[in-house]
Design a protein around this motif. Structure first.
Motif, PDB file in Angstrom:
ATOM      1  N   GLN A  75       6.772  30.566-112.370  1.00 42.37           N
ATOM      2  CA  GLN A  75       6.426  31.652-111.943  1.00 42.37           C
ATOM      3  C   GLN A  75       7.079  31.916-110.515  1.00 42.37           C
ATOM      4  O   GLN A  75       7.220  30.849-109.686  1.00 42.37           O
ATOM      5  CB  GLN A  75       4.746  31.917-111.750  1.00 42.37           C
ATOM      6  N   ARG A  98       6.026  37.347-112.829  1.00 43.26           N
ATOM      7  CA  ARG A  98       7.034  37.205-113.803  1.00 43.26           C
ATOM      8  C   ARG A  98       7.721  35.733-113.489  1.00 43.26           C
ATOM      9  O   ARG A  98       7.434  35.156-112.537  1.00 43.26           O
ATOM     10  CB  ARG A  98       8.298  38.087-113.951  1.00 43.26           C
ATOM     11  N   GLU A 102      13.352  35.160-116.374  1.00 43.02           N
ATOM     12  CA  GLU A 102      13.186  36.712-116.745  1.00 43.02           C
ATOM     13  C   GLU A 102      13.924  37.340-115.412  1.00 43.02           C
ATOM     14  O   GLU A 102      14.607  38.456-115.580  1.00 43.02           O
ATOM     15  CB  GLU A 102      12.020  37.182-116.719  1.00 43.02           C
ATOM     16  N   ARG A 142      12.059  44.985-119.545  1.00 43.70           N
ATOM     17  CA  ARG A 142      11.667  45.256-118.264  1.00 43.70           C
ATOM     18  C   ARG A 142      12.785  45.743-117.300  1.00 43.70           C
ATOM     19  O   ARG A 142      12.422  46.218-116.098  1.00 43.70           O
ATOM     20  CB  ARG A 142      11.367  43.671-117.589  1.00 43.70           C
TER      21      ARG A 142
END
Length: 255
Positions: A75, A98, A102, A142
């Motif tokens: 994270q 996120r 990512e 996203r």
């Protein structure tokens, strides 16, 4: 007003500060495959309308796929100043909470969107979505609100809402400003109803307040009636779709 390019610079800065030293070669590959060889934060080397003979689809896809192996799934853990800057740019929800892989993929997609002509960009996104695994699809969804000509991707985003895979549905429906900004009423309303069906909290849908309508309220009432008739529970937050809820909130006297 913060531009899309400003937001992309913020994303690249956050990525650069967290990328492992062993992954620097991956970052260099990103610069090449997105056509930003002078550095991701720099000005594009060519206008979007010019030839994209520089673009290599296979190399882009290989670099895109490699993100999870190179960056990992840890994270981000945004610093307060980073979160403030992202909130000011209106893109905090895209990044906050996120994983690093990512962020790497979102950064790739945002930057290549500044270089590829619209038809080629749409084709690239279609390939990434159809060939990608779940995490790759989530990153793509996203990234949508940060793209140039973002409205061109409504058909792909609407298609994503039909999935029964919860993480993919959440990537487009939750903490994502794209549906409220670009979806036609029917598609937005259908997404909201599916969120209730899948047990997703309505508070996670950005822009629901401004997209609430009489038609959505009617659809919610029909949904509740069907659930009652089938002896099934009704989502506790379904009242958020009632126009009475909006009128009550508008007339509430602040304490």
């Amino acid at each position: 007003m913060t531009t899309m390019q400003d937001a992309s610079l913020l994303l690249f800065g956050i990525l650069s500060r967290r990328i492992p030293s062993a992954a620097r070669s991956w970052l260099e590959r990103v610069e090449r495959v997105t056509g930003t060889g002078a550095g991701l934060g720099g000005t594009p080397d060519a206008r979007k309308s010019e030839s994209s003979t520089w673009f290599d689809l296979d190399r882009f896809l290989a670099t895109f796929t490699a993100a999870v192996r190179v960056l990992g799934r840890g994270q981000l853990g945004l610093h307060p100043d980073e979160r403030d800057a992202l909130e000011a740019a209106g893109v905090a929800a895209v990044v906050d909470g996120r994983a690093l892989d990512e962020l790497g993929r979102v950064t790739m997609l945002v930057h290549v969107s500044r270089r590829l002509p619209a038809p080629e960009l749409e084709s690239l996104f279609r390939v990434c979505y159809e060939q990608g695994d779940g995490r790759e699809r989530q990153a793509l969804l996203r990234a949508l609100p940060l793209l140039t000509e973002a409205q061109s991707f409504v058909p792909l985003a609407v298609e994503a809402c039909r999935t029964n895979e919860l993480p993919i549905f959440e990537a487009i429906a939750c903490e994502n400003p794209y549906p409220a900004a670009y979806f036609p009423d029917l598609n937005f309303n259908q997404m909201v109803l599916k969120a209730m069906f899948m047990g997703v909290a309505l508070a996670r849908i950005i822009g629901l307040d401004r997209r609430r309508s009489g038609e959505l309220a009617r659809m919610a009432e029909d949904f509740a009636s069907e659930r009652r008739a089938a002896g099934r529970s009704i989502p506790a937050d379904i009242g958020l779709l009632s126009l009475d809820h909006e009128r009550e909130r508008a007339t509430r006297i602040p304490e």
